[in-house]
Design an enzyme around this catalytic site. Sequence first.
Site, short mmCIF file in Angstrom:
data_model
loop_
_atom_site.label_atom_id
_atom_site.label_comp_id
_atom_site.label_asym_id
_atom_site.label_seq_id
_atom_site.Cartn_x
_atom_site.Cartn_y
_atom_site.Cartn_z
N ASP A 115 0.80 -1.23 0.00
CA ASP A 115 0.00 0.00 0.00
C ASP A 115 0.84 1.28 0.00
O ASP A 115 0.31 2.36 -0.27
CB ASP A 115 -0.93 0.02 1.22
CG ASP A 115 -2.06 -1.00 1.12
OD1 ASP A 115 -2.22 -1.59 0.03
OD2 ASP A 115 -2.76 -1.21 2.11
N ARG A 143 -18.31 -3.85 -16.92
CA ARG A 143 -17.75 -5.14 -16.47
C ARG A 143 -16.80 -4.84 -15.31
O ARG A 143 -16.24 -3.75 -15.24
CB ARG A 143 -16.94 -5.79 -17.60
CG ARG A 143 -17.72 -5.99 -18.87
CD ARG A 143 -18.62 -7.18 -18.71
NE ARG A 143 -19.55 -7.24 -19.84
CZ ARG A 143 -19.80 -8.34 -20.51
NH1 ARG A 143 -19.21 -9.46 -20.20
NH2 ARG A 143 -20.67 -8.34 -21.49
N ARG A 186 -0.49 -9.06 -4.49
CA ARG A 186 0.43 -9.27 -3.38
C ARG A 186 1.53 -10.28 -3.71
O ARG A 186 2.53 -10.36 -2.99
CB ARG A 186 -0.37 -9.73 -2.16
CG ARG A 186 -1.18 -8.62 -1.51
CD ARG A 186 -0.64 -8.27 -0.14
NE ARG A 186 -0.82 -9.35 0.78
CZ ARG A 186 -1.85 -9.47 1.62
NH1 ARG A 186 -2.79 -8.55 1.65
NH2 ARG A 186 -1.94 -10.47 2.44
O1 F6P Z 1 -2.27 -3.86 3.77
C1 F6P Z 1 -2.02 -4.45 2.55
C2 F6P Z 1 -3.28 -5.03 1.97
O2 F6P Z 1 -2.89 -5.76 0.84
C3 F6P Z 1 -4.39 -4.04 1.64
O3 F6P Z 1 -4.22 -3.36 0.42
C4 F6P Z 1 -5.60 -4.91 1.64
O4 F6P Z 1 -6.76 -4.16 1.87
C5 F6P Z 1 -5.30 -5.85 2.77
O5 F6P Z 1 -3.89 -5.94 2.86
C6 F6P Z 1 -5.87 -7.24 2.58
O6 F6P Z 1 -5.58 -7.99 3.70
P1 F6P Z 1 -5.84 -9.55 3.83
O7 F6P Z 1 -4.83 -10.26 3.00
O8 F6P Z 1 -5.68 -9.83 5.27
O9 F6P Z 1 -7.22 -9.78 3.32
#
Ligand code: F6P
Length: 324
Positions: free
Chosen positions: A128, A247, A256
């Site tokens: 983030d 859409r 991630r």
């Molecule tokens: O804090 C990083 C992040 O990837 C955010 O962008 C996202 O909202 C959150 O973690 C998601 O967390 P989790 O993997 O616990 O659902």
Amino acid sequence: MQKIVVLTSGGDAPGMNAAIRAVVRTGCAEGLRVYGSRSGFQGLVQRQLIPLEPDSVANCIQHGGTILKTDRCLAFYEKSTRDHCRAWLAEQGIDGIVVIGGNGTFQGAALLAAEGGPTVIGIPGTIDNDIPDTEYTIGFDTARNTALQAIDRIRDTASSHDRHFLVEVMGRKTGFLAVDVGIAGGAEIIVTPEFPLSVAQIAEKILQTREKRRKLSSIIVIAEAEQPGRSMQIAAKLGTLTDSQYRVCILGHTQRGGSPTTLDRLMASEMGHMAVKGLLQGKTCLMTAVQHGKAVLVPFLSGERHTRFFTDAGLLALNDILCI
Ligand code: F6P
């Protein structure tokens, strides 16, 4: 300083392995014994330390995720849990800890150090990019490149079919990811938590843009904010208000993972090295940060601010011009 621990905590971020590798290899080069705590603070709670040697971190720099695993350990916010960990760490002769993670991670680490635990240095790791006092957090560059690639692909199919898309990117409280990939991907509209737009306002923007140039396909980038999946509802309402079909593509956790970019590997390597050097100099409660483009050590969690927010309205205004 003879024994140190390294851990990753909170949401994983590509580049964490490069940071672990730098901590382990710098520590070993300095004659320290280095241990990994499995799954963040859980490893301390469950009294599981893994001895790490230079070989233990071979061939991990190119991989996303974290070889030490990670977790959000709520129990660590309780003083009794930290007392239990602190006593055990003292018995083990642990002098310093390098924590890699986000704001929650630093809060736990700061409390442990303040209550008489080992000295602590933090390395900011979150896709983030929302940690105060640093311009950069490990994982952000990889995540934005992953999201951008996805947007480029969606653009191909959107333009072939003359379709409109909502692409939802991560960012729980902040819009750094949305803004960067929105501008770089030529998005028609960017919606961030800091500059929220109601569905009616998004529709108005679409209709205004249509007056200037009627596009047959378009992409709206929207940060998930506190409601992952919110773009489904928004798309349905937009359809009615603008008389077009939208859409939806939710990029979610794909952002991630993946092999870290050069920038993430470089920053993570430099920060991991700097963190161990800081511990050796007796420093504590500091974070490796990028300020004015340079890696430095700064106090972590100074003041009450636990989140850095996107404030550059000028970038959104720029996009409004460039997207026509
Ligand atoms: O804090 C990083 C992040 O990837 C955010 O962008 C996202 O909202 C959150 O973690 C998601 O967390 P989790 O993997 O616990 O659902």
